[in-house]
Design a protein around this motif. Structure first.
Motif, short mmCIF file in Angstrom:
data_model
loop_
_atom_site.label_atom_id
_atom_site.label_comp_id
_atom_site.label_asym_id
_atom_site.label_seq_id
_atom_site.Cartn_x
_atom_site.Cartn_y
_atom_site.Cartn_z
N PHE A 53 0.83 -1.21 0.00
CA PHE A 53 0.00 0.00 0.00
C PHE A 53 0.86 1.26 0.00
O PHE A 53 0.66 2.17 -0.81
N LEU A 54 1.84 1.31 0.89
CA LEU A 54 2.70 2.50 0.97
C LEU A 54 3.60 2.61 -0.25
O LEU A 54 3.85 3.73 -0.75
N TYR A 55 4.08 1.50 -0.74
CA TYR A 55 4.97 1.54 -1.90
C TYR A 55 4.27 2.17 -3.11
O TYR A 55 4.77 3.12 -3.71
N VAL A 56 3.09 1.69 -3.43
CA VAL A 56 2.39 2.18 -4.61
C VAL A 56 1.91 3.61 -4.42
O VAL A 56 2.07 4.47 -5.31
N THR A 57 1.33 3.91 -3.26
CA THR A 57 0.73 5.24 -3.07
C THR A 57 1.77 6.35 -2.94
O THR A 57 1.64 7.41 -3.55
N VAL A 58 2.81 6.12 -2.13
CA VAL A 58 3.84 7.16 -1.97
C VAL A 58 4.61 7.34 -3.27
O VAL A 58 4.98 8.46 -3.64
N LEU A 59 4.84 6.27 -4.01
CA LEU A 59 5.50 6.37 -5.30
C LEU A 59 4.64 7.20 -6.27
O LEU A 59 5.17 7.99 -7.06
N THR A 60 3.34 7.05 -6.16
CA THR A 60 2.43 7.86 -6.99
C THR A 60 2.54 9.34 -6.63
O THR A 60 2.58 10.20 -7.52
N VAL A 61 2.60 9.63 -5.34
CA VAL A 61 2.72 11.02 -4.88
C VAL A 61 4.02 11.65 -5.37
O VAL A 61 4.03 12.77 -5.91
N ILE A 62 5.13 10.92 -5.21
CA ILE A 62 6.43 11.45 -5.65
C ILE A 62 6.44 11.65 -7.17
O ILE A 62 6.91 12.67 -7.68
N LEU A 83 -6.74 13.95 -8.17
CA LEU A 83 -7.71 12.89 -8.47
C LEU A 83 -7.01 11.55 -8.63
O LEU A 83 -7.47 10.52 -8.11
N GLY A 84 -5.89 11.55 -9.33
CA GLY A 84 -5.14 10.30 -9.53
C GLY A 84 -4.55 9.77 -8.24
O GLY A 84 -4.51 8.56 -8.00
N ILE A 85 -4.07 10.68 -7.38
CA ILE A 85 -3.53 10.26 -6.08
C ILE A 85 -4.63 9.62 -5.24
O ILE A 85 -4.43 8.57 -4.61
N ALA A 86 -5.79 10.25 -5.22
CA ALA A 86 -6.92 9.70 -4.48
C ALA A 86 -7.30 8.31 -5.01
O ALA A 86 -7.60 7.40 -4.23
N TRP A 87 -7.28 8.16 -6.34
CA TRP A 87 -7.58 6.86 -6.93
C TRP A 87 -6.53 5.82 -6.54
O TRP A 87 -6.86 4.64 -6.32
N ALA A 88 -5.27 6.23 -6.46
CA ALA A 88 -4.21 5.30 -6.07
C ALA A 88 -4.45 4.77 -4.66
O ALA A 88 -4.34 3.56 -4.41
N PHE A 89 -4.78 5.66 -3.73
CA PHE A 89 -5.02 5.24 -2.35
C PHE A 89 -6.28 4.37 -2.25
O PHE A 89 -6.26 3.30 -1.64
N ILE A 139 6.96 1.33 6.99
CA ILE A 139 8.36 1.78 6.94
C ILE A 139 9.09 1.12 5.78
O ILE A 139 9.81 1.78 5.01
N CYS A 140 8.89 -0.19 5.62
CA CYS A 140 9.56 -0.91 4.53
C CYS A 140 9.06 -0.45 3.17
O CYS A 140 9.85 -0.28 2.22
N GLY A 141 7.76 -0.22 3.05
CA GLY A 141 7.19 0.23 1.79
C GLY A 141 7.75 1.57 1.35
O GLY A 141 8.14 1.75 0.18
N VAL A 142 7.81 2.52 2.29
CA VAL A 142 8.37 3.84 1.96
C VAL A 142 9.88 3.74 1.74
O VAL A 142 10.46 4.47 0.93
N TYR A 153 13.20 11.69 -3.90
CA TYR A 153 12.45 11.41 -2.67
C TYR A 153 12.51 12.57 -1.68
O TYR A 153 11.48 13.10 -1.25
N VAL A 154 13.72 12.97 -1.29
CA VAL A 154 13.86 14.03 -0.28
C VAL A 154 13.41 15.37 -0.84
O VAL A 154 12.76 16.17 -0.16
N ARG A 155 13.74 15.64 -2.11
CA ARG A 155 13.40 16.93 -2.72
C ARG A 155 11.90 17.20 -2.70
O ARG A 155 11.46 18.34 -2.53
N TYR A 156 11.10 16.15 -2.85
CA TYR A 156 9.65 16.33 -2.95
C TYR A 156 8.89 15.86 -1.70
O TYR A 156 7.73 15.50 -1.77
N GLY A 157 9.57 15.89 -0.57
CA GLY A 157 8.88 15.71 0.71
C GLY A 157 8.65 14.31 1.18
O GLY A 157 8.06 14.09 2.25
N GLY A 158 9.09 13.32 0.43
CA GLY A 158 9.02 11.94 0.90
C GLY A 158 7.63 11.39 1.13
O GLY A 158 7.47 10.36 1.77
N GLY A 159 6.62 12.07 0.62
CA GLY A 159 5.26 11.59 0.84
C GLY A 159 4.77 11.74 2.26
O GLY A 159 3.76 11.14 2.65
#
Length: 287
Positions: A53-62, A83-89, A139-142, A153-159
């Motif tokens: 869950f965290l891997y896919v969603t945070v990757l979408t945000v970044i 809208l796409g981020i909401a769909w990912a979650f 933690i592992c997913g992120v 990752y760091v430049r854009y807030g890490g989700g």
């Protein structure tokens, strides 16, 4: 004639019988659970589900922030958008709850686990192990996201979940409480045996309304808090990002969801399912 009257009087009792069965309440502490493989299998399922869950969603945000950054040759209208981020979650919750519901119940969220514990759906031991597994999985997913997107990752807030400018902490806390209430209330309603019996002719999968609840809440609260409603999601991102900005308001993403889950459990169990009235009636009958 007398027999006909007796039969007529017996019919209402027959029709008033419950057409559903409530599962017995889970024990508060059940040490025998610790000897059962089914518990550890469920804990592993929660860990893997939260990781994915965290891997896919945070990757979408970044990815969205990279594509929409005009300072890095991006297009402000590019990427999937809110809208796409909401769909990912919401979509990932639908998929993962569908996959794990028969193994662990498909919680993937400490707030959901807490609400179900309050309703005596899971024991204290199972609830604690689920929450630990969910946080470790997050933690592992992120961590995987940071490994694969180390340049951004760091430049854009890490989700990480942080308050948006122009909103107070009180507004953020209220948004998290209400958002989590919507989610946990939906979980209770979608898995209610009484509703399932009454609407058995309606072929609705429980994961579908739960996923849609996550989707709708994200649409509403991404502009305020980035949408937590899941302490494991917020915790995993904060641990890997590990900047002061991520920790300063982190308490909001634990306190808010737990209050929302508590309110949803009380509302569903004691008002909609009349748990308080049933308990009072049982007390009076035993007095």
């Amino acid at each position: 004639m007398t027999k006909e009257v007796e039969v007529a009087r017996e019919q209402p009792a027959e029709f008033s019988a419950k057409d559903y069965t409530d599962p017995p309440p889970a024990p508060l502490v059940d040490f025998e659970e610790l000897t059962q493989w089914s518990l550890y299998r469920a804990v592993i399922a929660e860990f893997i589900a939260t990781l994915l869950f965290l891997y896919v969603t945070v990757l979408t945000v970044i990815g969205y922030k990279v594509q929409s950054d005009v300072n890095a040759d991006g297009d402000i209208c590019g990427g999937v958008g809110i809208l796409g981020i909401a769909w990912a979650f919401g979509g990932m919750i639908f998929i993962l709850v569908y996959c794990t519901a028969g193994i662990s119940g498909g919680h993937i969220n400490p707030a959901v686990t807490f609400g179900l514990f309050l309703a005596r759906k899971v024991s204290l031991i199972r609830a604690v192990l689920y929450m630990v597994a969910q946080c470790l999985g997050a933690i592992c997913g992120v961590g995987f996201v940071k490994a694969f997107q180390s340049a951004y990752y760091v430049r854009y807030g890490g989700g990480a979940n942080v308050m948006a400018p122009g909103h107070t902490k009180g507004v953020g806390l209220a948004a998290e409480i209400i958002g989590t209430f919507v989610l946990v209330y939906t979980v209770f309603s979608a898995t209610d045996p009484k509703r399932n019996a009454r609407d058995s002719h309606v072929p609705v999968l429980a994961p579908l309304p739960i996923g849609f609840a996550v989707f709708m809440v994200h649409l509403a609260t991404i502009p305020i808090t980035g949408t937590g409603i899941n302490p494991a999601r917020s915790f995993g991102a904060a641990v890997i990002y590990n900047h002061d900005k991520a920790w300063d308001e982190h308490w909001i993403f634990w306190v808010g969801p737990f209050i929302g889950a508590f309110a949803a459990a009380v509302y569903h169990q004691f008002i909609l399912r009349a748990g308080a009235i049933k308990a009072l009636g049982s007390f009076r009958s035993n007095a």
